[in-house]
Design a protein around this motif. Structure first.
Motif, PDB file in Angstrom:
ATOM      1  N   LEU A 167       0.929  -1.046  -0.162  1.00 62.09           N
ATOM      2  CA  LEU A 167       0.079   0.164  -0.052  1.00 62.09           C
ATOM      3  C   LEU A 167       0.585   1.347   0.007  1.00 62.09           C
ATOM      4  N   CYS A 168       2.600   1.272   0.763  1.00 65.20           N
ATOM      5  CA  CYS A 168       2.718   2.012   0.759  1.00 65.20           C
ATOM      6  C   CYS A 168       3.598   2.436  -0.310  1.00 65.20           C
ATOM      7  N   GLY A 169       3.520   1.285  -1.161  1.00 63.98           N
ATOM      8  CA  GLY A 169       4.064   1.324  -2.474  1.00 63.98           C
ATOM      9  C   GLY A 169       3.375   1.964  -3.451  1.00 63.98           C
ATOM     10  N   ILE A 170       2.498   1.953  -3.409  1.00 61.26           N
ATOM     11  CA  ILE A 170       1.351   2.615  -4.383  1.00 61.26           C
ATOM     12  C   ILE A 170       1.276   4.031  -4.013  1.00 61.26           C
ATOM     13  N   PHE A 171       0.773   4.170  -2.706  1.00 63.88           N
ATOM     14  CA  PHE A 171       0.973   5.332  -2.469  1.00 63.88           C
ATOM     15  C   PHE A 171       1.656   6.415  -2.484  1.00 63.88           C
ATOM     16  N   GLN A 172       3.037   6.363  -2.431  1.00 66.33           N
ATOM     17  CA  GLN A 172       4.426   6.885  -3.148  1.00 66.33           C
ATOM     18  C   GLN A 172       4.482   7.503  -4.136  1.00 66.33           C
ATOM     19  N   ASN A 173       3.753   6.882  -5.010  1.00 67.54           N
ATOM     20  CA  ASN A 173       3.434   7.117  -6.862  1.00 67.54           C
ATOM     21  C   ASN A 173       2.204   8.815  -6.264  1.00 67.54           C
ATOM     22  N   SER A 174       1.826   8.796  -5.190  1.00 65.83           N
ATOM     23  CA  SER A 174       0.855   9.819  -5.909  1.00 65.83           C
ATOM     24  C   SER A 174       1.641  11.317  -6.643  1.00 65.83           C
ATOM     25  N   LEU A 175       0.192  11.933  -7.269  1.00 63.65           N
ATOM     26  CA  LEU A 175       0.687  12.895  -7.848  1.00 63.65           C
ATOM     27  C   LEU A 175       1.066  13.831  -6.836  1.00 63.65           C
ATOM     28  N   VAL A 176       0.211  13.894  -5.566  1.00 56.37           N
ATOM     29  CA  VAL A 176       0.047  14.811  -4.073  1.00 56.37           C
ATOM     30  C   VAL A 176       0.216  14.781  -3.149  1.00 56.37           C
ATOM     31  N   GLU A 177       0.851  15.012  -2.780  1.00 61.00           N
ATOM     32  CA  GLU A 177       1.953  14.653  -0.920  1.00 61.00           C
ATOM     33  C   GLU A 177       0.992  14.188  -0.307  1.00 61.00           C
ATOM     34  N   THR A 178       1.566  12.897  -0.111  1.00 62.50           N
ATOM     35  CA  THR A 178       0.385  11.882   0.741  1.00 62.50           C
ATOM     36  C   THR A 178       0.575  11.767   2.321  1.00 62.50           C
TER      37      THR A 178
ATOM     38  N   TYR B  18      10.879   3.132  10.406  1.00 64.36           N
ATOM     39  CA  TYR B  18      10.627   2.281   9.837  1.00 64.36           C
ATOM     40  C   TYR B  18      10.193   2.958   8.088  1.00 64.36           C
ATOM     41  N   LEU B  19       8.810   3.601   8.168  1.00 64.25           N
ATOM     42  CA  LEU B  19       8.322   3.992   7.121  1.00 64.25           C
ATOM     43  C   LEU B  19       9.560   5.985   6.780  1.00 64.25           C
ATOM     44  N   GLU B  20       9.763   6.033   7.867  1.00 64.11           N
ATOM     45  CA  GLU B  20      11.033   7.066   7.448  1.00 64.11           C
ATOM     46  C   GLU B  20      11.543   6.892   6.637  1.00 64.11           C
ATOM     47  N   ASN B  21      12.363   5.783   7.369  1.00 59.47           N
ATOM     48  CA  ASN B  21      13.770   4.713   6.313  1.00 59.47           C
ATOM     49  C   ASN B  21      14.032   4.132   4.726  1.00 59.47           C
ATOM     50  N   LYS B  22      12.430   3.895   4.810  1.00 63.10           N
ATOM     51  CA  LYS B  22      11.940   2.853   3.598  1.00 63.10           C
ATOM     52  C   LYS B  22      11.470   3.604   3.058  1.00 63.10           C
ATOM     53  N   PHE B  23      10.375   4.794   2.842  1.00 62.95           N
ATOM     54  CA  PHE B  23       9.928   5.750   2.111  1.00 62.95           C
ATOM     55  C   PHE B  23      10.179   6.961   1.938  1.00 62.95           C
ATOM     56  N   SER B  24      10.656   7.333   0.911  1.00 56.86           N
ATOM     57  CA  SER B  24      11.272   9.023   1.539  1.00 56.86           C
ATOM     58  C   SER B  24       9.520  10.256   1.439  1.00 56.86           C
ATOM     59  N   ARG B  25       8.378   9.806   0.766  1.00 53.40           N
ATOM     60  CA  ARG B  25       7.962  10.825   0.254  1.00 53.40           C
ATOM     61  C   ARG B  25       6.702  10.873   1.493  1.00 53.40           C
TER      62      ARG B  25
END
Length: 302
Positions: free
Chosen positions: A103-114, A126-133
């Motif tokens: 789910l995080c992988g999908i929403f990391q591609n959002s055109l709007v800040e998520t 964990y989220l801060e380290n794995k996902f940057s957006r």
């Protein structure tokens, strides 16, 4: 409130997954007929989580909408989606959950800040380290009722927003002393129905967290006055912590606060519509908004 001092109220609405069908009808109406709604407010984000979401928390929900469809709707209307990952009992072994990571992988591609609403620091890091957006929101499930604890949370660089316990909503003698940066991060929970004197709020949230982890636990039994009746907006309006539209315009906006959260993921779309009518819709246009929603057969009243 003078025109030059007027700023915009940013609403954070419930039901990203839970009320997806409702928003598919409402958001086009909101865009096409902006004149139906107050000019001083806007939808900043919509929050929620899918059904059986291990990292989920807050209130039990049953969102079943397709994740990519949800994301596309938010992108189409330029509204920030927020994932509610406020489970307070996350352990290390839960971090590898495939559904939540996907789910995080999908929403990391959002055109709007998520955004992601979190309680657990373990999950946050964990989220801060794995996902940057993503940006992060400190959840009201932390039940921050001590103002010093709330200020400490506001001072954390991890969070873009902090949702205090609703019992701090009217602490104006302390709120007015916050810095501009701190005020910009405060997101008030407006329409809580829970008894103002409730001492079980943290344990209620913990019960939801345990259920989302798949633990076989009984439902939390609320002993608060009127708790057995469930949510009533009319009762929430009498709550000492309730924030109404006059409060927003006359007290909070002039003091530099502009973010307001509306609860309601565990309710129905009919009551969500009532929240939108009250908080966003001009009184003379409320019937037109109701008709537009009803005629699209979105609401079953029985």
């Amino acid at each position: 409130m003078t025109e030059e001092n007027k700023t915009r109220a940013h609403y954070h609405l419930p039901g990203l997954f839970e009320f997806h069908d409702f928003y598919r009808v409402f958001l086009p109406l909101y865009r096409m007929h902006r004149e139906f709604f107050y000019e001083w407010c806007e939808i900043a984000s919509i929050y929620g989580s899918p059904q059986d979401c291990l990292w989920g928390g807050g209130r039990t929900s049953d969102g079943q909408a397709d994740s990519k469809g949800v994301l596309k709707l938010m992108d189409d209307f330029g509204i920030s989606p927020r994932l509610t990952f406020s489970n307070s009992l996350i352990r290390k072994e839960h971090l590898s959950d495939k559904k939540c990571n996907s789910l995080c992988g999908i929403f990391q591609n959002s055109l709007v800040e998520t955004g992601i609403i979190v309680h657990s620091d373990l999950l946050l890091h964990y989220l801060e380290n794995k996902f940057s957006r993503f940006y992060f929101v400190s959840s009201t499930t932390k039940v921050l009722t001590d103002f010093k604890d709330f200020e400490a949370e506001l001072n954390r660089d991890d969070f873009k927003y902090v949702v205090p316990d609703f019992r701090l909503n009217k602490r104006f003698e302390r709120l007015k002393g916050l810095s501009k940066n701190q005020k910009d991060k405060v997101e008030f929970l407006c329409n809580e129905c829970c008894d103002f004197g409730c001492t079980q709020r943290a344990s209620c949230y913990e019960n939801v967290s345990r259920k989302n982890l798949g633990e076989d636990v009984a439902d939390h039994e609320c002993f608060s006055r009127d708790g057995a009746e469930g949510y009533r907006f009319s009762r929430a309006m009498k709550n000492p912590g309730f924030i109404g539209i006059n409060d927003i315009q006359e007290k909070y906006l002039p003091q530099g606060f502009s973010n307001f959260k509306i609860e309601g993921r565990g309710l129905g779309s009919a009551i969500l519509l009532e929240f939108i009518l009250y908080y966003m819709t001009r009184p003379e246009c409320q019937l037109e908004v109701r008709e537009a929603i009803y005629l699209d057969s979105m609401l079953d009243l029985f």
